[in-house]
Design a protein around this motif. Structure first.
Motif, PDB file in Angstrom:
ATOM      1  N   ASN B 115      64.433   6.165  34.380  1.00 11.63           N
ATOM      2  CA  ASN B 115      63.575   5.003  34.651  1.00 11.63           C
ATOM      3  C   ASN B 115      62.593   4.748  33.514  1.00 11.63           C
ATOM      4  N   TYR B 119      58.703   3.347  33.298  1.00 11.27           N
ATOM      5  CA  TYR B 119      57.732   4.389  32.957  1.00 11.27           C
ATOM      6  C   TYR B 119      58.019   4.901  31.550  1.00 11.27           C
ATOM      7  N   TYR B 121      56.885   6.569  29.275  1.00  9.55           N
ATOM      8  CA  TYR B 121      56.078   7.642  28.713  1.00  9.55           C
ATOM      9  C   TYR B 121      56.947   8.490  27.794  1.00  9.55           C
ATOM     10  N   GLY B 123      57.228  11.687  27.543  1.00  5.54           N
ATOM     11  CA  GLY B 123      57.933  12.753  28.244  1.00  5.54           C
ATOM     12  C   GLY B 123      59.169  12.229  28.969  1.00  5.54           C
ATOM     13  N   TYR B 127      63.068  13.110  28.556  1.00  4.11           N
ATOM     14  CA  TYR B 127      63.925  13.441  29.702  1.00  4.11           C
ATOM     15  C   TYR B 127      65.245  12.676  29.611  1.00  4.11           C
TER      16      TYR B 127
ATOM     17  N   ALA C 183      57.778   7.737  40.729  1.00  3.55           N
ATOM     18  CA  ALA C 183      57.975   7.686  39.281  1.00  3.55           C
ATOM     19  C   ALA C 183      58.929   8.760  38.792  1.00  3.55           C
ATOM     20  N   CYS C 184      59.315   9.679  39.680  1.00  2.00           N
ATOM     21  CA  CYS C 184      60.137  10.827  39.265  1.00  2.00           C
ATOM     22  C   CYS C 184      61.604  10.429  39.166  1.00  2.00           C
ATOM     23  N   ALA C 241      60.472  15.460  33.318  1.00  4.79           N
ATOM     24  CA  ALA C 241      60.128  14.171  32.706  1.00  4.79           C
ATOM     25  C   ALA C 241      58.615  14.000  32.689  1.00  4.79           C
ATOM     26  N   GLN C 242      57.943  14.663  33.621  1.00 11.01           N
ATOM     27  CA  GLN C 242      56.479  14.685  33.682  1.00 11.01           C
ATOM     28  C   GLN C 242      55.854  13.316  33.929  1.00 11.01           C
ATOM     29  N   ASN C 243      56.607  12.420  34.528  1.00 10.35           N
ATOM     30  CA  ASN C 243      56.003  11.142  34.937  1.00 10.35           C
ATOM     31  C   ASN C 243      54.967  11.364  36.031  1.00 10.35           C
ATOM     32  N   GLN C 246      51.490  11.606  35.032  1.00  9.21           N
ATOM     33  CA  GLN C 246      51.002  10.363  34.433  1.00  9.21           C
ATOM     34  C   GLN C 246      50.535   9.370  35.493  1.00  9.21           C
TER      35      GLN C 246
END
Lengths: 656, 293, 276
Positions: B115, B119, B121, B123, B127, C183-184, C241-243, C246
């Motif tokens: 996604n 998002y 970002y 990180g 991913y 968000a994951c 992913a560390q969303n 955030q």
């Protein structure tokens, strides 16, 4: 035993504590909540929870003084025995919460830290950051979840309480509606605990959550439960005005040096920093040179209200004044007030470290609620004692059972046998004004102390012989039918035609809130209240012809709101009538036409009973003030007889 | 009620497969195989290959840089091919772990849905790239091993690698023929460039996430610090990877062959260490096979 | 390795036009699994408006921009001060609480558009209202409680160092809003409660497991929690992913919690292997 069940309506602190205690005693519990219990309004409490503690005790404080402060803070309107029991139980409740894992702030040695709060000169408030209510709620939520996983508690979340079911003169269950599937059905129970919180939405915008309509209490009231002291509504002086709600701005902002002001020139539209010092009106500092900005809550509230509403001096011509911290060091502010400043920043989009905050009083708490009874404990002084002096030996210790008899089946039971009221919906503890950080205490006290009473009632009272499970279906079916008809009537109003504001439930609700805020909050007068009652009658008529915009048979929120508006109108009438009847000023209730407290006539509980037409009739019932004799509530003004003014510094300095 | 993961599955009435029963073990083995042996081999492999550029083993005074590189690379390859039971080492130490890591990796990657559009970002991008580089890496490794190790000449743009003429045959593979870098060679070289870059990223980023998975780096600060270390390792490996590809893509294969032929004689006794099947192979620049039809 | 978080207080913004109207594009559905459709509403914006106040306005005036009468939009909300977690939704493509979403920041100009969608990782109940019961179920799955001996007075709880209290307090501010899960990329929509026990638990629950493992009494259930988190849908399903960290509105160090649980299960697995 297994054939008995208990229903708890409401999943806030009081409801969760009650559910945990009753389930622990071996009775299966059905827990009903409009929202997932973890999202209940208790989550909003910030400050803390009061209890006597060892540090304060060694400085001369005691459970008895906590009791004394609460009675005094409530302006002697509360029956005194239950308050005594609550204050005595408070330290035990803190210990219990501590064991549940509440992350109370700690001292360097690992003890629970304490903070100072309004109405006391001792640090007696336990806290967990700036979200104590949230932390307490979560701790209880977790215990209830544990009960749920062990099969002792069944949750009905997103279910709305509609009506109590009575049979043979007692409450034997409820009718509720699943607000997702819209299914209406009856639930049998041998006792029902109402723990449904306050009624802030009657005033439109308040510091309360969107769910705090008071509808559940209003339904019990319309079903025959008495409603006590409806007029006692606490208005907090500093809240952040918002388009959807009014968010609390903690008193600590003023405690740390915040100054309240408005431009001296009416309608001055300059940005605050362009207004030079002489052209600013620091009205609290001017009117109360001794206390300045830290005058007690009710005074601050009334002054801000007067400046804005009566004098029209509010900032930008609106109902708002500046609460200014921008003269202070930004780093210091972040250190001391970081949490609450962030709330302001988040919701207003301005940094209060640099721009003065705009605030206004907001309806915050209902001291009034369902009328409840209790059985007195063992403490019975020969005559009411004078106000307690800090450091003096308290007249009694803190063993349980001196204020209320533990486990007596009628403790906090309403006039409808089998129906209890716990927490904010219970009128019992806070009199005419609630002290900060006592609300959380009263909720949990009700749950764990009076939860035992529910258990005993079920086992030894009427349900012991005739469990609800074995009763005929008739009474249940009848209420289900009545509620289904109500829903059908509302849904049948749906028309796709042009919306008429006069019959739009949202508009009616909004106008009701505006009217109640204008007439029934900070400053009340007889004529204005009479006008308000006429308007309420008008709202009632408009509501009878309400037209909904949605007839969906699934997750119909418009229906839920419209139904609540009708109940809010009933409650609003009781509030206004109570305010009109009480021809005195006491605690949060301030009548400009009767500015003095009148103990002879009005040191009494207002009890509202609902008639068949939904109107109310009021009586004044005597108060049990056999423990402490009433004194003037002056809060340390020069004429305060108790001379505590020198004590605070010593007491405050002693604790980190 | 205490339930093991397997019991939990039974408890909820699910048929439990091998994957569920051994969930934890497989997850951790997947993580481990990425580092040892695959990651470790990647480091060795890139070190060896990049020696074509930096090589100085057994260098003689007066050797040209080309000779130093070719000699070193040849020396390394010869050493590897001198290992006893090489095929067993390859099968159990490399190919099976890679297959295991790849199969489970694809399975795990398919449990997520990227996604990054919503998002974006850093990180989250890593991913996504971790998974994309995994997919691409499988294709690349397969092509790489199949053509240069297994000699599957029917694959497009393939050519045979000969350990006896390690540098020159590798150069021919990347250049697409004996006439220097040609179109085919550009395709192959670019594929190598992209493939090996993605694998280096996959390894460096995987090393970073593995530290979280195993709980070595807990605090955000520790994760950041370990991130710098992984990034540095990634940069070094990336440099070696690009060195290797560019080095072989631009190598003068004919010169390299001459050096390789001289290699055994220059360093007496070296040839004796070579596996018999390698020494018997006929070397030469014409080893490139015709393209598959 | 980390970029500034998305939930940091906003920098001074573009001045908003007073008296403007804003277009709300709302993804609606009449019920679970029902077809979703977009509807647009033109909403007048008073000072201090947020998404909630605009939805309230729409509830009272349910007419689309094309003049069509429709039903009020259903949505979930509670405290309206970002502490109950109820009003979480996807606004302009990103998940957040709608109560703290100020219109002046998101749509400062006349006719600016704000899109509202329900969270995609939970089954839609209606319109913007989703069913997050899986999150609460997960808290049961990981035994997120302190196993006390009952609600009677049995003396104080264990003393705790201030540093430990601070660690636990932050973790304990999780309001089960679901932002981290929305968000994951590893957390997926799961309609069937039968699968709740094996689907990924997500960051919030992992962090709660860490919270209760850190309490002296809560630690008693640590082996149970770790066993649950070692299995399918446990900590291993995290893709780093560390969303989550955030988008967490409470700034909970979720990725640290994930790593802490990773460490705990590693140790637990070795201990179990050698100890039996």
């Amino acid at each position: 035993m297994s054939q008995h069940r208990v229903i708890v309506v409401g999943g806030g602190l009081a409801g969760l504590a009650a559910a945990a205690r009753v389930a622990e005693a071996g009775l299966p519990v059905d827990l009903f909540s409009l929202v997932p219990v973890k999202r209940s309004h208790s989550v909003c409490a910030q400050g803390g929870i009061n209890a006597c503690n060892e540090v304060a005790r060694q400085q001369g404080y005691s459970e008895y003084e906590h009791f004394d402060e609460t009675i005094y803070g409530g302006d002697f309107l509360a029956d005194q025995h239950p308050v005594l029991e609550m204050a005595n139980m408070a330290p035990r409740i803190i210990d219990l919460l501590d064991r549940m894992g509440v992350p109370f702030n700690r001292t360097s040695e690992g003890q629970r830290d304490l903070r100072l709060f309004g109405g006391s000169l001792f640090k007696r408030t336990h806290f967990a950051g700036a979200t104590t209510g949230q932390q307490l709620l979560y701790a209880l939520d977790e215990q209830v979840r544990r009960g749920e996983s062990e099969g002792k508690i069944t949750k009905y979340e997103f279910w709305e309480f509609l009506w109590p079911v009575q049979h043979d003169g007692r409450c034997v269950g409820i009718v509720a509606q699943d607000m997702r599937t819209m299914q209406i059905r009856a639930f049998r129970a041998d006792a029902v605990v109402m723990a449904t919180g306050g009624c802030g939405l009657v005033f439109g915008k308040s510091t309360n959550s969107i769910i705090c309509t008071g509808a559940a209490a209003a339904r019990c009231y319309q079903a025959g439960v008495w409603y006590a002291n409806p007029e006692m509504i606490q208005v907090h002086p500093t809240a952040i005005p918002g388009a959807d709600k009014l968010r609390l701005m903690s008193e600590s902002a003023r405690g740390e040096g915040g100054r309240v002001w408005v431009p001296r020139k009416k309608g001055d539209s300059r940005p605050p920093h362009d207004i030079p010092e002489p052209e600013r009106w620091y009205f609290l500092e001017e009117k109360y040179p001794a206390y300045g900005n830290i005058v007690p809550r009710d005074i601050a509230t009334r002054e801000i209200f007067d400046v804005c509403v009566n004098q029209g001096m509010g900032v930008d011509g609106k109902n708002q004044v500046y609460l200014d911290l921008s003269h202070m060091d930004a780093d210091y502010l972040t250190r001391k007030l970081g949490g609450i400043l962030e709330i302001y920043e988040k919701f207003v989009g301005e940094d209060p470290r640099h721009v003065p905050m705009k605030i206004f009083p907001a309806v915050h708490y209902s001291m009034g609620g369902l009328w409840t009874q209790y059985v007195k404990g063992s403490y019975a002084p020969a005559a009411p004692l004078p106000k307690h002096k800090s450091g003096a030996r308290p007249p009694l210790g803190a063993e349980p059972g001196q204020g209320m008899q533990p486990g007596a089946p009628t403790n906090m039971m309403t006039n409808m046998p089998g129906l209890y009221a716990f927490g904010e919906v219970n009128f019992a503890y806070h009199g005419a004004n609630r002290l900060g950080a006592n609300a959380l205490l009263s909720c949990i006290f009700d749950g764990v102390f009076c939860g035992q009473s529910v258990v005993n009632f079920v086992r030894d009272g009427a349900p012991g012989k005739a469990p609800a499970a074995g009763l005929p279906a008739g009474p249940y079916d009848q209420v289900v039918q009545g509620e289904s008809d109500k829903v059908a009537r509302l849904l049948s109003s749906v028309s796709k035609g042009a919306a008429d504001p006069a019959t739009n439930p949202y508009i009616i609700g909004m106008e009701l809130g505006e009217e109640m805020t204008a007439a029934c909050t900070v400053v009340r007068t007889g004529p204005r209240l009479e006008q308000c009652l006429r308007k309420i009658a008008d709202f009632r008529q408009r509501y009878a012809a309400a037209v909904l915009a949605d007839d969906a048979a699934w997750s119909n929120q418009a229906l839920g709101y419209a139904r609540a508006v009708g109940d809010m109108i009933a409650l609003a009438e009781a509030i206004a009538k109570g305010a009109l009847t009480r021809c005195e000023s006491r605690g949060a209730h301030y009548r400009t036409d009767f500015p003095e407290r009148d103990d002879a006539r009005f040191m009494k509980t207002t009890v509202a009973r609902c008639d068949a037409a939904g109107g109310s009739s009021l009586t004044l019932e005597p108060i049990d003030a056999s423990l402490i004799a009433p004194t003037a509530r002056t809060y340390g003004k020069k004429d305060d007889a108790h001379g505590k003014k020198d004590a605070p510094k010593a007491a405050m300095a002693g604790v980190s | 009620m205490f339930l093991s993961p397997a019991e939990r599955c039974v408890h909820v009435g699910k048929t439990i497969g091998f994957l569920e029963r051994n969930h934890f073990l497989l997850r951790r083995l997947h993580s481990l195989t990425g580092i040892i042996p695959i990651g470790a081999f990647l480091i060795v492999h890139l070190t060896t290959n990049s020696s074509i550029v930096w090589g100085a083993i057994n260098a003689q005074k007066g050797d040209t840089p080309l000779a130093r590189g070719v000699n070193t690379f040849q020396h390394e390859v010869a050493f590897i091919h001198s290992l006893p039971f090489l095929i067993l080492i390859e099968v159990f130490g490399l190919w099976l772990p890679i297959a295991f890591h790849a199969v489970l990796g694809v399975y795990y990657a398919r449990t997520g849905s990227m996604n990054t559009a919503r998002y974006p970002y850093q990180g989250n991008r890593r991913y996504a790239l971790q998974r994309l580089s995994g997919y691409a890496g499988i294709l690349f490794i397969f092509y790489h091993v199949a053509t240069l190790r297994w000699g599957w000449t029917w694959l497009p743009y393939s050519s045979i690698f000969n350990a006896r003429n390690a540098a020159s045959t590798t150069a021919l593979a990347l250049q697409g023929g004996t006439e220097g870098l040609q179109f085919d060679g550009v395709v192959v070289s670019l594929s190598y460039m992209i493939g090996v870059s993605l694998l280096v990223f996959h390894f460096a980023n995987g090393l970073w996430t593995a530290a979280i998975t195993w709980g070595l780096t807990v605090s955000a600060a520790a994760q950041r610090r370990w991130g710098y270390i992984c990034a540095t390792l990634g940069v070094v490996l990336m440099a070696m990877a690009w060195m290797s590809v560019i080095g072989f893509a631009t190598l003068n294969a004919a010169d390299a062959t001459r050096i390789e032929i001289g290699t055994p004689s220059t360093h007496a006794g070296r040839g004796a260490e070579l596996a018999p099947e390698l020494t018997s192979t006929q070397p030469g620049p014409d080893a490139r096979t015709p393209k598959a039809e | 390795m980390t970029s500034p978080t998305d939930n940091a207080p906003h920098a001074p913004r573009r001045a908003a036009t007073p008296g403007r109207s804003v277009i709300f594009r709302i993804l609606r559905a009449d019920g679970p699994g029902g077809a979703q459709r977009w509807e647009e509403f033109k909403v007048p914006i008073p000072a201090g408006a947020n998404v909630i106040s605009c939805l309230q306005w729409i509830a009272a005036n349910p007419v689309t921009t094309s003049g069509q009468r429709t039903t009020p939009v259903a949505w979930d909300s509670g405290c309206l001060e970002e502490v109950c977690g109820a009003c979480t939704m996807v606004i302009n493509g990103k998940v957040r609480q709608s109560c703290s979403c100020l219109i002046d920041e998101y749509a400062p100009g006349e006719g600016d558009v704000i899109t509202l969608e329900p969270m995609s990782k939970f089954p839609v109940v209606r319109d913007l209202w989703v069913d997050r019961s899986r999150m609460f179920h997960t808290l049961q799955r990981i035994k997120a409680w302190v196993p006390i001996d009952g609600t009677y007075d049995l003396g104080p709880g264990p003393a705790e160092r201030p540093a430990d209290q601070e660690t636990r307090y932050v973790l304990s501010t999780c309001m089960t809003c679901g932002c981290c899960l929305e968000a994951c990329p590893q957390y997926k929509l799961e309609r069937d409660p039968e699968n709740f026990d094996t689907a990924f638990v997500g960051a919030a629950a992992l962090s709660q497991a860490r919270l209760f493992n850190a309490h002296k009494t809560g630690r008693d259930l640590k082996p149970d929690r770790l066993e649950a988190l070692m299995g399918p849908g446990g900590v291993n399903d995290c893709g780093n992913a560390q969303n989550c960290v955030q988008v967490c509105p409470k700034h909970i160090p979720l990725t640290e919690s994930i790593a802490a649980i990773g460490r705990a299960v590693t140790i637990h697995a070795f201990a179990r292997f050698f100890r039996g």
